[in-house]
Design a protein around this motif. Structure first.
Motif, PDB file in Angstrom:
ATOM      1  N   PHE A 150       9.267  -0.524   8.041  1.00  0.00           N
ATOM      2  CA  PHE A 150       8.476   0.154   8.274  1.00  0.00           C
ATOM      3  C   PHE A 150       7.637  -1.006   8.153  1.00  0.00           C
ATOM      4  CE2 PHE A 150       4.376   1.687   6.212  1.00  0.00           C
ATOM      5  CZ  PHE A 150       3.963   2.305   7.312  1.00  0.00           C
ATOM      6  N   TRP A 151       6.369  -1.077   9.087  1.00  0.00           N
ATOM      7  CA  TRP A 151       5.164  -2.493   9.166  1.00  0.00           C
ATOM      8  C   TRP A 151       3.656  -1.133   9.358  1.00  0.00           C
ATOM      9  CZ3 TRP A 151       4.758  -7.068   7.712  1.00  0.00           C
ATOM     10  CH2 TRP A 151       3.770  -7.822   8.314  1.00  0.00           C
ATOM     11  N   GLY A 152       3.535  -1.666   8.307  1.00  0.00           N
ATOM     12  CA  GLY A 152       2.151  -0.679   8.340  1.00  0.00           C
ATOM     13  C   GLY A 152       0.957  -1.928   8.517  1.00  0.00           C
ATOM     14  N   TYR A 153      -0.483  -1.439   8.610  1.00  0.00           N
ATOM     15  CA  TYR A 153      -1.348  -2.504   8.330  1.00  0.00           C
ATOM     16  C   TYR A 153      -2.438  -1.590   7.390  1.00  0.00           C
ATOM     17  CZ  TYR A 153       0.366  -5.086  12.335  1.00  0.00           C
ATOM     18  OH  TYR A 153       0.541  -5.916  12.559  1.00  0.00           O
ATOM     19  N   GLY A 154      -1.869  -0.524   6.154  1.00  0.00           N
ATOM     20  CA  GLY A 154      -2.975   0.134   5.772  1.00  0.00           C
ATOM     21  C   GLY A 154      -2.828  -0.132   4.024  1.00  0.00           C
ATOM     22  N   GLY A 155      -2.971   0.420   3.613  1.00  0.00           N
ATOM     23  CA  GLY A 155      -3.668  -0.113   1.946  1.00  0.00           C
ATOM     24  C   GLY A 155      -1.934   0.060   0.963  1.00  0.00           C
ATOM     25  N   SER A 156      -2.195  -0.544  -0.330  1.00  0.00           N
ATOM     26  CA  SER A 156      -1.432  -0.014  -0.555  1.00  0.00           C
ATOM     27  C   SER A 156      -2.325   1.531  -1.667  1.00  0.00           C
ATOM     28  CB  SER A 156      -1.024  -0.926  -1.723  1.00  0.00           C
ATOM     29  OG  SER A 156      -0.219  -0.953  -2.792  1.00  0.00           O
ATOM     30  N   VAL A 157      -1.272   2.321  -2.012  1.00  0.00           N
ATOM     31  CA  VAL A 157      -1.141   2.925  -2.359  1.00  0.00           C
ATOM     32  C   VAL A 157      -0.839   3.475  -3.810  1.00  0.00           C
ATOM     33  CG1 VAL A 157      -2.803   4.570  -0.888  1.00  0.00           C
ATOM     34  CG2 VAL A 157      -0.303   4.838  -0.985  1.00  0.00           C
ATOM     35  N   PRO A 158      -1.498   4.583  -4.619  1.00  0.00           N
ATOM     36  CA  PRO A 158      -0.660   4.767  -5.801  1.00  0.00           C
ATOM     37  C   PRO A 158       1.440   6.029  -5.252  1.00  0.00           C
ATOM     38  CG  PRO A 158      -2.676   5.492  -6.375  1.00  0.00           C
ATOM     39  CD  PRO A 158      -2.543   5.104  -5.259  1.00  0.00           C
ATOM     40  N   GLY A 159       1.480   5.247  -5.783  1.00  0.00           N
ATOM     41  CA  GLY A 159       3.336   6.142  -5.900  1.00  0.00           C
ATOM     42  C   GLY A 159       4.100   5.320  -4.708  1.00  0.00           C
ATOM     43  N   PRO A 160       5.086   5.407  -4.242  1.00  0.00           N
ATOM     44  CA  PRO A 160       6.144   5.156  -3.231  1.00  0.00           C
ATOM     45  C   PRO A 160       4.910   5.733  -1.452  1.00  0.00           C
ATOM     46  CG  PRO A 160       6.571   7.294  -3.224  1.00  0.00           C
ATOM     47  CD  PRO A 160       5.831   7.082  -4.288  1.00  0.00           C
ATOM     48  N   ASP A 161       4.096   5.994  -1.051  1.00  0.00           N
ATOM     49  CA  ASP A 161       3.794   6.605   0.496  1.00  0.00           C
ATOM     50  C   ASP A 161       2.659   4.830   0.571  1.00  0.00           C
ATOM     51  OD1 ASP A 161       5.060   8.474   0.031  1.00  0.00           O
ATOM     52  OD2 ASP A 161       2.863   9.342  -1.067  1.00  0.00           O
ATOM     53  N   ASP A 162       3.134   3.805   0.668  1.00  0.00           N
ATOM     54  CA  ASP A 162       2.178   2.776   0.335  1.00  0.00           C
ATOM     55  C   ASP A 162       2.021   2.813   2.594  1.00  0.00           C
ATOM     56  OD1 ASP A 162       1.281   1.764  -1.542  1.00  0.00           O
ATOM     57  OD2 ASP A 162       4.081   1.571  -1.849  1.00  0.00           O
ATOM     58  N   GLN A 163       0.888   2.566   2.512  1.00  0.00           N
ATOM     59  CA  GLN A 163       0.870   2.237   4.207  1.00  0.00           C
ATOM     60  C   GLN A 163       1.172   0.268   4.443  1.00  0.00           C
ATOM     61  OE1 GLN A 163       0.969   5.258   5.868  1.00  0.00           O
ATOM     62  NE2 GLN A 163       1.254   5.990   4.636  1.00  0.00           N
ATOM     63  N   MET A 164       2.083  -0.269   4.223  1.00  0.00           N
ATOM     64  CA  MET A 164       1.656  -1.448   5.077  1.00  0.00           C
ATOM     65  C   MET A 164       3.364  -1.835   3.227  1.00  0.00           C
ATOM     66  SD  MET A 164      -0.327  -3.281   1.420  1.00  0.00           S
ATOM     67  CE  MET A 164      -0.063  -4.673   1.880  1.00  0.00           C
ATOM     68  N   SER A 165       3.942  -2.653   4.765  1.00  0.00           N
ATOM     69  CA  SER A 165       5.130  -3.425   4.440  1.00  0.00           C
ATOM     70  C   SER A 165       5.374  -4.622   3.171  1.00  0.00           C
ATOM     71  CB  SER A 165       5.971  -4.045   5.524  1.00  0.00           C
ATOM     72  OG  SER A 165       7.236  -4.609   5.148  1.00  0.00           O
ATOM     73  N   LEU A 166       6.449  -3.505   2.590  1.00  0.00           N
ATOM     74  CA  LEU A 166       6.327  -4.384   0.783  1.00  0.00           C
ATOM     75  C   LEU A 166       7.730  -4.714   0.621  1.00  0.00           C
ATOM     76  CD1 LEU A 166       4.677  -1.634  -1.283  1.00  0.00           C
ATOM     77  CD2 LEU A 166       3.594  -4.213  -0.344  1.00  0.00           C
ATOM     78  N   SER A 167       8.465  -4.744   2.291  1.00  0.00           N
ATOM     79  CA  SER A 167      10.503  -5.201   1.679  1.00  0.00           C
ATOM     80  C   SER A 167      10.580  -6.547   2.377  1.00  0.00           C
ATOM     81  CB  SER A 167      11.134  -4.312   3.003  1.00  0.00           C
ATOM     82  OG  SER A 167      10.018  -5.300   4.695  1.00  0.00           O
ATOM     83  N   LEU A 168      11.456  -6.506   1.650  1.00  0.00           N
ATOM     84  CA  LEU A 168      12.109  -8.488   1.423  1.00  0.00           C
ATOM     85  C   LEU A 168      12.224  -8.751   3.269  1.00  0.00           C
ATOM     86  CD1 LEU A 168      14.698  -7.905  -1.551  1.00  0.00           C
ATOM     87  CD2 LEU A 168      12.782  -9.041  -1.413  1.00  0.00           C
ATOM     88  N   GLY A 169      12.153  -7.420   3.867  1.00  0.00           N
ATOM     89  CA  GLY A 169      13.167  -8.399   5.156  1.00  0.00           C
ATOM     90  C   GLY A 169      14.246  -8.608   5.349  1.00  0.00           C
ATOM     91  N   TRP A 170      15.274  -7.558   6.460  1.00  0.00           N
ATOM     92  CA  TRP A 170      16.138  -7.946   6.650  1.00  0.00           C
ATOM     93  C   TRP A 170      16.875  -8.995   7.173  1.00  0.00           C
ATOM     94  CZ3 TRP A 170      19.656  -4.517   5.190  1.00  0.00           C
ATOM     95  CH2 TRP A 170      18.616  -2.694   5.176  1.00  0.00           C
ATOM     96  N   SER A 171      16.179 -10.545   7.620  1.00  0.00           N
ATOM     97  CA  SER A 171      16.179 -11.274   7.531  1.00  0.00           C
ATOM     98  C   SER A 171      16.197 -12.331   6.452  1.00  0.00           C
ATOM     99  CB  SER A 171      15.061 -12.302   8.579  1.00  0.00           C
ATOM    100  OG  SER A 171      13.744 -11.925   8.317  1.00  0.00           O
ATOM    101  N   HIS A 172      15.958 -12.036   5.384  1.00  0.00           N
ATOM    102  CA  HIS A 172      15.937 -12.589   4.041  1.00  0.00           C
ATOM    103  C   HIS A 172      17.065 -11.755   3.476  1.00  0.00           C
ATOM    104  CE1 HIS A 172      11.490 -12.851   4.534  1.00  0.00           C
ATOM    105  NE2 HIS A 172      11.687 -14.342   4.670  1.00  0.00           N
ATOM    106  N   VAL A 173      17.190 -10.825   3.395  1.00  0.00           N
ATOM    107  CA  VAL A 173      18.710 -10.668   2.897  1.00  0.00           C
ATOM    108  C   VAL A 173      20.235 -11.277   3.792  1.00  0.00           C
ATOM    109  CG1 VAL A 173      20.448  -8.246   2.990  1.00  0.00           C
ATOM    110  CG2 VAL A 173      17.615  -7.995   2.310  1.00  0.00           C
ATOM    111  N   LEU A 174      19.415 -11.392   4.838  1.00  0.00           N
ATOM    112  CA  LEU A 174      20.885 -12.114   5.843  1.00  0.00           C
ATOM    113  C   LEU A 174      20.875 -13.740   5.615  1.00  0.00           C
ATOM    114  CD1 LEU A 174      23.065 -12.485   8.169  1.00  0.00           C
ATOM    115  CD2 LEU A 174      20.639 -13.007   9.920  1.00  0.00           C
TER     116      LEU A 174
END
Length: 185
Positions: A150-174
């Motif tokens: 998921f990639w979004g431009y929203g904000g961080s909200v309490p819980g797992p429903d954040d509207q912004m990307s918080l992931s490592l990214g597949w390129s970083h895993v690779l």
């Protein structure tokens, strides 16, 4: 070279993009530029005993503190842990003493900023910085968010429903897998 892979991973981090283009957190973004320089200075001193490199590392740590206080609080234990790791690895108390002195110099050079801030802490309603929406416990990243596409431009909200990307990214895993593979060979 693993250092090149690490550099590519660092500058292409999703968090950098979120900081710069979504959150507009310019002070935090600028502080992150000094992390590698501080680690480089301390590492080079550990390898070559080059005092100039240690001064560069100390100055970079000062720049982190002057750029963004919260990241300085997060980075200081990382840098101290790195210094301790090097000292243990080389079995050198002298190395640890020099690096702790450099950390102290970095803190002292930034004292013109943080000493007045601490002196006036009674005049600031700091509880507003950690209550309600700003309670850090409400914004921990959940494990599934680290690999989300998921990639979004929203904000961080309490819980797992954040509207912004918080992931490592597949390129970083690779890149991580490539770095581990290269380091094993």
């Amino acid at each position: 070279d693993p250092r090149i892979l690490a550099a590519i991973a660092y500058v292409s981090s999703r968090y950098f993009c979120v900081d710069l283009f979504v959150r507009g957190a310019y002070s935090e973004f600028s502080a992150m530029a000094f992390y590698p320089l501080a680690l480089y200075g301390f590492a080079r001193y550990g390898m070559e005993k080059n005092h100039r490199a240690l001064i560069i590392g100390s100055a970079a740590f000062t720049a982190v503190q002057l750029s963004h206080n919260p990241t300085a609080l997060l980075f200081a234990p990382v840098l101290a842990g790195f210094a301790i790791f090097q000292a243990i690895d080389q079995k050198s108390w002298r190395l640890l003493a020099w690096q702790i002195a450099a950390l102290g110099l970095g803190v002292a050079l930034a004292a013109f900023f943080w000493v007045p801030a601490l002196a006036d802490i009674g005049n600031v309603h700091s509880e507003r910085l950690t209550g309600g929406y700003f309670d850090y416990k409400l914004h921990f990243v959940e494990p599934h968010q680290l690999v989300s596409t998921f990639w979004g431009y929203g904000g961080s909200v309490p819980g797992p429903d954040d509207q912004m990307s918080l992931s490592l990214g597949w390129s970083h895993v690779l890149l991580g897998l490539i770095a581990v593979t290269v380091s094993i060979w």
